[in-house]
Scaffold this motif. Structure first.
Motif, PDB file in Angstrom:
ATOM      1  N   HIS A 127      50.277  61.869  16.302  1.00 25.88           N
ATOM      2  CA  HIS A 127      48.935  61.745  15.736  1.00 25.88           C
ATOM      3  C   HIS A 127      48.097  62.908  16.277  1.00 25.88           C
ATOM      4  CE1 HIS A 127      49.690  57.426  14.712  1.00 25.88           C
ATOM      5  NE2 HIS A 127      50.462  57.504  15.791  1.00 25.88           N
ATOM      6  N   ARG A 128      47.373  63.591  15.387  1.00 19.67           N
ATOM      7  CA  ARG A 128      46.495  64.671  15.827  1.00 19.67           C
ATOM      8  C   ARG A 128      45.090  64.447  15.260  1.00 19.67           C
ATOM      9  NH1 ARG A 128      47.932  70.593  14.003  1.00 19.67           N
ATOM     10  NH2 ARG A 128      46.728  69.995  12.146  1.00 19.67           N
ATOM     11  N   TYR A 129      44.100  64.439  16.162  1.00 11.39           N
ATOM     12  CA  TYR A 129      42.694  64.285  15.783  1.00 11.39           C
ATOM     13  C   TYR A 129      41.990  65.588  16.175  1.00 11.39           C
ATOM     14  CZ  TYR A 129      44.219  59.400  16.224  1.00 11.39           C
ATOM     15  OH  TYR A 129      44.913  58.220  16.132  1.00 11.39           O
ATOM     16  N   ARG A 130      41.517  66.317  15.201  1.00  9.59           N
ATOM     17  CA  ARG A 130      40.941  67.644  15.488  1.00  9.59           C
ATOM     18  C   ARG A 130      39.547  67.771  14.868  1.00  9.59           C
ATOM     19  NH1 ARG A 130      44.405  72.941  14.178  1.00  9.59           N
ATOM     20  NH2 ARG A 130      45.374  72.330  16.163  1.00  9.59           N
ATOM     21  N   LEU A 131      38.600  68.286  15.652  1.00 13.36           N
ATOM     22  CA  LEU A 131      37.254  68.591  15.171  1.00 13.36           C
ATOM     23  C   LEU A 131      37.065  70.098  15.199  1.00 13.36           C
ATOM     24  CD1 LEU A 131      34.392  67.641  14.302  1.00 13.36           C
ATOM     25  CD2 LEU A 131      33.789  67.671  16.740  1.00 13.36           C
ATOM     26  N   GLU A 132      36.674  70.669  14.054  1.00  5.75           N
ATOM     27  CA  GLU A 132      36.482  72.115  13.938  1.00  5.75           C
ATOM     28  C   GLU A 132      35.010  72.440  13.679  1.00  5.75           C
ATOM     29  OE1 GLU A 132      40.712  73.416  11.923  1.00  5.75           O
ATOM     30  OE2 GLU A 132      39.090  72.773  10.606  1.00  5.75           O
ATOM     31  N   GLU A 133      34.547  73.537  14.288  1.00  7.18           N
ATOM     32  CA  GLU A 133      33.233  74.103  13.986  1.00  7.18           C
ATOM     33  C   GLU A 133      33.468  75.409  13.228  1.00  7.18           C
ATOM     34  OE1 GLU A 133      33.457  71.416  17.092  1.00  7.18           O
ATOM     35  OE2 GLU A 133      33.988  73.505  17.476  1.00  7.18           O
ATOM     36  N   ARG A 134      32.984  75.483  11.994  1.00 11.42           N
ATOM     37  CA  ARG A 134      33.344  76.586  11.099  1.00 11.42           C
ATOM     38  C   ARG A 134      32.128  77.474  10.825  1.00 11.42           C
ATOM     39  NH1 ARG A 134      36.069  74.403   5.868  1.00 11.42           N
ATOM     40  NH2 ARG A 134      36.928  76.516   5.847  1.00 11.42           N
ATOM     41  N   TRP A 135      32.211  78.737  11.247  1.00  9.20           N
ATOM     42  CA  TRP A 135      31.228  79.751  10.891  1.00  9.20           C
ATOM     43  C   TRP A 135      31.868  80.684   9.863  1.00  9.20           C
ATOM     44  CZ3 TRP A 135      31.002  77.610  15.750  1.00  9.20           C
ATOM     45  CH2 TRP A 135      29.741  77.256  16.236  1.00  9.20           C
ATOM     46  N   ILE A 136      31.400  80.610   8.612  1.00 10.33           N
ATOM     47  CA  ILE A 136      31.976  81.373   7.510  1.00 10.33           C
ATOM     48  C   ILE A 136      30.995  82.468   7.103  1.00 10.33           C
ATOM     49  CG2 ILE A 136      32.907  81.266   5.164  1.00 10.33           C
ATOM     50  CD1 ILE A 136      33.402  78.250   5.688  1.00 10.33           C
ATOM     51  N   HIS A 137      31.476  83.702   7.107  1.00 12.01           N
ATOM     52  CA  HIS A 137      30.608  84.856   6.825  1.00 12.01           C
ATOM     53  C   HIS A 137      30.060  84.778   5.406  1.00 12.01           C
ATOM     54  CE1 HIS A 137      29.010  88.883   7.159  1.00 12.01           C
ATOM     55  NE2 HIS A 137      29.585  89.042   8.344  1.00 12.01           N
ATOM     56  N   HIS A 138      28.776  85.106   5.257  1.00  8.97           N
ATOM     57  CA  HIS A 138      28.182  85.167   3.920  1.00  8.97           C
ATOM     58  C   HIS A 138      28.748  86.360   3.147  1.00  8.97           C
ATOM     59  CE1 HIS A 138      24.365  82.930   5.473  1.00  8.97           C
ATOM     60  NE2 HIS A 138      25.317  82.092   5.124  1.00  8.97           N
ATOM     61  N   TYR A 139      28.839  86.201   1.835  1.00  4.66           N
ATOM     62  CA  TYR A 139      29.253  87.314   0.981  1.00  4.66           C
ATOM     63  C   TYR A 139      28.637  87.133  -0.400  1.00  4.66           C
ATOM     64  CZ  TYR A 139      32.626  84.287  -1.419  1.00  4.66           C
ATOM     65  OH  TYR A 139      33.211  83.290  -2.157  1.00  4.66           O
ATOM     66  N   ALA A 140      28.523  88.226  -1.105  1.00  2.98           N
ATOM     67  CA  ALA A 140      28.013  88.207  -2.480  1.00  2.98           C
ATOM     68  C   ALA A 140      28.831  89.204  -3.280  1.00  2.98           C
ATOM     69  CB  ALA A 140      26.527  88.566  -2.522  1.00  2.98           C
ATOM     70  N   GLY A 141      29.531  88.701  -4.287  1.00  5.00           N
ATOM     71  CA  GLY A 141      30.368  89.586  -5.093  1.00  5.00           C
ATOM     72  C   GLY A 141      31.486  90.176  -4.268  1.00  5.00           C
ATOM     73  N   SER A 142      31.488  91.502  -4.149  1.00  7.00           N
ATOM     74  CA  SER A 142      32.552  92.203  -3.427  1.00  7.00           C
ATOM     75  C   SER A 142      32.105  92.707  -2.056  1.00  7.00           C
ATOM     76  CB  SER A 142      33.053  93.392  -4.262  1.00  7.00           C
ATOM     77  OG  SER A 142      31.992  94.303  -4.513  1.00  7.00           O
ATOM     78  N   LYS A 143      30.964  92.199  -1.542  1.00 11.45           N
ATOM     79  CA  LYS A 143      30.451  92.698  -0.269  1.00 11.45           C
ATOM     80  C   LYS A 143      30.099  91.544   0.659  1.00 11.45           C
ATOM     81  CE  LYS A 143      28.447  97.007  -2.057  1.00 11.45           C
ATOM     82  NZ  LYS A 143      27.204  97.823  -2.169  1.00 11.45           N
ATOM     83  N   LEU A 144      30.345  91.763   1.956  1.00 13.02           N
ATOM     84  CA  LEU A 144      29.858  90.837   2.968  1.00 13.02           C
ATOM     85  C   LEU A 144      28.363  91.046   3.146  1.00 13.02           C
ATOM     86  CD1 LEU A 144      32.658  91.148   5.696  1.00 13.02           C
ATOM     87  CD2 LEU A 144      32.408  89.346   3.977  1.00 13.02           C
ATOM     88  N   THR A 145      27.635  89.959   3.354  1.00 12.96           N
ATOM     89  CA  THR A 145      26.191  90.029   3.585  1.00 12.96           C
ATOM     90  C   THR A 145      25.891  89.434   4.958  1.00 12.96           C
ATOM     91  OG1 THR A 145      25.898  87.908   2.451  1.00 12.96           O
ATOM     92  CG2 THR A 145      25.636  89.917   1.125  1.00 12.96           C
TER      93      THR A 145
END
Length: 247
Positions: A127-145
């Motif tokens: 049994h595995r119980y996992r809590l993740e904190e996710r920071w996802i980079h902003h992007y718009a179209g083909s560029k990171l913002t």
């Protein structure tokens, strides 16, 4: 009375059919190549390292890089372990093998977990119980913002392992694995996809030597997108190279 019941049932069936018709499911086929290193530092401390490349069969275009996932585990006794780690994750957009990659989006993902293992004769249940904190980079179209979005994700995995060819030593041992994992999102930015995904896995693990194993399996990956009515249903073939070192 009967007519009223029939009317209510008819309305419910009609509403359900509308909801089903609005659900959009995209089917895709991928293969995953993974390295999983397990480094035993002492009787109580273990570190693991994962690197994984996930690609479409179609055009061999990459979708995800797990580069890397690091985990440090401490033995609590009685089958329990506590762990903490970090994943650097890259997503290639758009998620369509027919389209050229336009942007690669980084994600920073620390996590904490509890693991519990029990044995019933030769059957092992994890049994595995996992809590993740996710920071996802902003992007718009083909560029990171600038900036990151943030949310939590909880994961629970149940895995069964059973030796088909059972040997006292790892070399030559053949083990069947069956697992299911559910992933749930929560946080201020989660609106429609509190259910993130479910993964069902079946595979065979073979011991090549005392420290090396190869595992080949199939994973069905059903994921809800942020829109709420769009889903991915992905068929994945996964090959894992397990490497264990004891210091």
């Amino acid at each position: 009375m009967k007519s009223r019941i029939y009317y209510i049932l008819s309305v419910q069936i009609f509403i359900s059919s509308i909801g089903y018709a609005q659900k959009q499911i995209t089917h895709q086929q991928l293969y995953w190549i993974r390295y999983y290193g397990q480094y035993v530092l002492s009787p109580n401390w273990t570190a693991t390292l994962e690197v994984e490349d996930r690609r479409y069969f179609q055009h061999n275009r990459q979708l995800y890089w797990v580069l890397p996932r690091i985990n440090v585990l401490y033995n609590l006794g009685s089958g329990w372990q506590a762990a903490a780690g970090f994943t650097y994750y890259l997503t290639t957009n758009p998620a369509d093998p027919e389209k050229s990659a336009s942007v690669t989006v980084p994600e920073l993902r620390p996590h904490q977990e509890l693991d519990y293992r029990q044995n019933i004769s030769t059957l092992t249940i994890d049994h595995r119980y996992r809590l993740e904190e996710r920071w996802i980079h902003h992007y718009a179209g083909s560029k990171l913002t600038p900036g990151y979005s943030f949310n939590f994700r909880f994961r629970y995995q149940l895995q069964l392992s059973y030796p088909i060819i059972n040997k006292s030593k790892p070399a030559g041992r053949l083990t069947a694995k069956l697992a299911d994992e559910i992933l749930l999102n929560f946080g201020r930015q989660i609106v429609y996809n509190a259910f993130d995904q479910n993964r069902i896995y079946a595979g065979l693990n073979y011991g090549i030597s005392p420290n090396v194993q190869l595992e080949l399996g199939y994973l069905n990956w059903f994921q809800q997108r942020s829109s709420g009515n769009q889903y991915y249903n992905r068929d994945n073939i996964r090959l894992t190279f397990y490497h264990r070192l004891k210091f």
